[in-house]
Design an enzyme around this catalytic site. Structure first.
Site, PDB file in Angstrom:
ATOM      1  N   ASP A   1     -25.612  35.822 -25.967  1.00 39.74           N
ATOM      2  CA  ASP A   1     -26.324  35.399 -27.183  1.00 39.74           C
ATOM      3  C   ASP A   1     -27.524  34.528 -26.831  1.00 39.74           C
ATOM      4  OD1 ASP A   1     -24.482  36.760 -28.680  1.00 39.74           O
ATOM      5  OD2 ASP A   1     -23.321  34.987 -29.265  1.00 39.74           O
TER       6      ASP A   1
ATOM      7  N   ASP B   1     -29.105  44.905 -27.564  1.00 39.95           N
ATOM      8  CA  ASP B   1     -30.180  44.281 -26.764  1.00 39.95           C
ATOM      9  C   ASP B   1     -31.484  45.042 -26.941  1.00 39.95           C
ATOM     10  OD1 ASP B   1     -29.321  46.555 -25.504  1.00 39.95           O
ATOM     11  OD2 ASP B   1     -29.562  45.744 -23.467  1.00 39.95           O
TER      12      ASP B   1
ATOM     13  N   HIS C   1     -19.973  36.193 -23.618  1.00 41.42           N
ATOM     14  CA  HIS C   1     -20.806  36.591 -24.752  1.00 41.42           C
ATOM     15  C   HIS C   1     -21.702  35.448 -25.236  1.00 41.42           C
ATOM     16  CE1 HIS C   1     -19.150  40.582 -25.337  1.00 41.42           C
ATOM     17  NE2 HIS C   1     -17.934  40.083 -25.123  1.00 41.42           N
TER      18      HIS C   1
END
Length: 496
Positions: free
Chosen positions: A389, A415, A385
Site C-alpha cells: 500500500d 498496481d 500488504h
C-alpha cells in the site's frame, strides 16, 4: 359486552328529555340530575380501577390511568356531596348551577391529578428542533381551543351592562377547564405515545368541554329559566367519562391491551385544523352579529394561532435547509466514493473513462499513458500488504508530481495506473512517459530499514482526430504497455 354503553346512552337520553321538556318540577330535576351525575362518576371510578388492575406493572399507561381512577374518586365524592346539598335545598343556586364549593374543589383536584399524570408521562426523546416544533404545534391547538372556549362562554351582550362576579367566574373557569383538557390530550396525542386510543381522547375532550360549558353558562341559564340545559350537559359529560373508563377496561379485559403503536409522522394536521376552525367561527360570528366582543375574542385567537403556525413553518424551513445541506454533503461524499480510489485518493477507473469520453467528444488531442508497476508482487510477498500500500500511495504522489495540474491521474486497479493528458505537451507525450519512468525508479522506503526499488512499464496512446471510443484508446495504451514490459521492463512504448 355492549350492555353498559347502551344502558348509559338510554339513561342519558331519558334524563335529558326530563330536563329539557317543559313542565317539569325544578326540585325533581335537580335531585335527579345530581344523583345521576354522582352515580356515573362512581361507575367511572369502578371501571377505571378495574382497568388499572388488568395492566401490567411495567405498562407505561398504568400510571396515567391510575391517576384518572383517583380523579374519579374526587369527582364521585364532590358529586355525592352535591347530592346532599341538593336534597337540603333543591332549588338553591348551587343545586341548579352545580357550583357548590365541595364539587368545585373536587373537580379541581381531580383535574390536577390527571394534569400532573399527563405532564409527567414519559415522551420519546426528541432533538431540540423537533421539541420546538412539538411545542409550537401544541401552542397552536391550545390558543385555538382557548378562543373557542371564550367565545362560547362570553354572552353576546357581555360588557354592555353591569358585569357581576358570577359572569367573570363563568368566563374564567369554563375556558380554563377546556384549556387544561385540550392541553392534556393534545400533548399526549402529538407525542405519538399517548396512553389512549384516539376515540377515547376525543370522547374525554368532549366530556370535559361540555362540563366546562355547563359550569360557565350555568348562572346565565338559571337566570333565564333554563336550568334543564345545565343538568343535561352535566349528566352527558359524566356519561361520556364513564364510557371512557369502560372502553379502557374492555380493551384490557378482551386481551387487546394497550393502544397500538403510533406510526411516526413528520407532522400532524391537528394544529392546521385548529387554525381553520377559528377562521370558520370568525366568519360565522361576523356574519351573524358583526364585530362584537365575542368576534374580537375569536379574531384574537385566529391571529395568535396563525402567528404560531407561521413560526412553526419558519422552523420547518430552517430544518429543510439543514436537510438539503446534509443531502448535498452526502451526495458529494457518495460522488467522491464512486469516482475516487480509496487508498491513493486518485481518480478511479469510472472517473477516468468518464473524463476520457468527454475529452474525445470535444475532439481534443488527448493522450493516454497506461502505467503498470514492475516487480510489485515481490514487494507484497517480502514486506507484506502494508508495504505494498505504501508503494501504491507513493506512486500516486510521484505521478502527480511529474504531470500538470490539468492532467488526470488515476488508479485503474491493483498496481495499474493511468494518466489522461488533455493537451499535447510542448515536448510531446513520450517525454512525459520518460519522466514517469525516471520518477518511479527512485527507491521507495517501505519499512523503517528497508527500501523497495520498482520500475514501471508505460504504454502511450494518442487519440486520432476521429477517435470516439475511450475503451479502444485505453486498449491501445494497454497493448503498448505490454510491449514495453516484454521488451525488458522500465521502459515505454507508443502505440503505432
Amino acid at each position: 359486552m355492549r350492555t353498559v354503553p347502551v344502558c348509559v346512552a338510554a339513561v342519558t337520553a331519558l334524563l335529558s328529555c326530563l330536563f329539557l321538556l317543559p313542565g317539569g318540577s325544578p326540585a325533581v330535576q335537580s335531585i335527579t340530575a345530581w344523583v345521576a351525575v354522582a352515580s356515573f362518576a362512581s361507575v367511572m371510578t369502578y371501571y377505571s380501577f378495574r382497568a388499572v388492575r388488568l395492566m401490567g406493572h411495567d405498562d407505561p399507561e398504568r400510571r396515567f390511568w391510575r391517576a384518572f381512577a383517583w380523579a374519579g374518586v374526587f369527582f364521585s365524592v364532590g358529586d355525592w356531596v352535591q347530592v346532599g346539598l341538593t336534597l337540603a335545598a333543591p332549588t338553591g343556586a348551587d343545586a341548579v348551577n352545580g357550583t357548590g364549593v365541595a364539587r368545585t374543589v373536587a373537580l379541581a383536584c381531580g383535574a390536577v391529578m390527571v394534569l400532573v399524570a399527563s405532564l409527567t408521562y414519559r415522551l420519546p426523546h426528541r432533538s431540540a428542533r423537533d421539541r420546538l416544533c412539538y411545542l409550537l404545534d401544541l401552542a397552536t391547538i391550545v390558543v385555538a381551543a382557548g378562543a373557542y372556549a371564550l367565545y362560547w362562554t362570553i354572552a353576546s351582550g357581555w360588557g354592555e351592562g353591569v358585569i357581576t362576579a358570577s359572569d367573570v367566574l363563568g368566563v374564567v373557569t369554563g375556558p380554563v377547564v377546556v384549556l387544561l383538557v385540550v392541553f392534556i390530550v393534545s400533548r399526549l396525542y402529538l407525542s405519538g405515545v399517548n396512553p389512549f386510543r384516539w376515540n377515547v381522547g376525543v370522547l374525554g375532550t368532549v366530556a370535559a368541554a361540555v362540563e366546562a360549558v355547563a359550569r360557565a353558562l350555568g348562572p346565565e341559564l338559571a337566570r333565564t329559566g333554563r336550568p334543564g340545559w345545565v343538568f343535561a350537559m352535566s349528566v352527558g359529560s359524566h356519561a361520556m367519562l364513564l364510557l371512557v373508563a369502560w372502553l379502557q377496561h374492555r380493551w384490557y379485559r378482551t386481551g387487546r391491551g394497550a393502544r397500538p403503536a403510533t406510526k411516526s409522522r413528520p407532522y400532524s394536521v391537528l394544529p392546521y385544523l385548529a387554525v381553520a376552525a377559528t377562521y370558520v367561527l370568525l366568519v360565522v360570528s361576523l356574519a351573524i352579529s358583526g364585530l362584537d366582543v365575542r368576534a374580537w375574542t375569536i379574531l384574537a385567537g385566529a391571529i395568535g394561532s396563525t402567528g404560531i403556525v407561521v413560526a412553526r413553518q419558519l422552523v420547518a424551513f430552517l430544518d429543510n435547509a439543514d436537510l438539503l445541506a446534509e443531502r448535498d454533503a452526502l451526495a458529494a461524499r457518495l460522488h467522491t466514493m464512486a469516482f475516487t480510489d480509496s487508498l491513493t485518493g486518485l481518480a478511479n477507473r469510472a472517473m477516468f473513462l468518464d473524463r476520457l469520453d468527454a475529452a474525445l467528444d470535444a475532439a481534443e488531442p488527448v493522450g493516454v499513458l497506461l502505467i503498470d508497476l514492475d516487480d510489485f508482487k515481490p514487494v507484497n510477498d517480502r514486506y507484506g500488504h502494508s508495504a505494498g500500500d505504501t508503494v501504491l500511495v507513493e506512486t500516486g504522489l510521484r505521478l502527480r508530481a511529474v504531470t500538470e495540474d490539468e492532467d488526470l491521474v488515476a488508479r485503474l486497479g491493483g498496481d495499474e495506473f493511468a494518466v489522461l493528458i488533455r493537451h499535447r505537451p510542448p515536448d510531446g507525450f513520450p517525454a512525459v512517459a520518460e519522466r514517469i519512468g525516471t520518477a518511479l525508479q527512485v527507491p521507495i522506503r517501505v519499512t523503517e530499514h528497508d527500501e523497495a526499488r520498482i520500475g514501471a512499464s508505460v504504454g502511450v496512446a494518442v487519440a486520432a482526430p476521429d477517435s470516439r471510443s475511450a475503451s479502444s484508446l485505453l486498449d491501445l495504451a494497454d497493448e503498448a504497455m505490454y510491449q514495453a514490459k516484454h521488451s525488458g521492463k522500465a521502459s515505454y512504448r507508443v502505440a503505432g
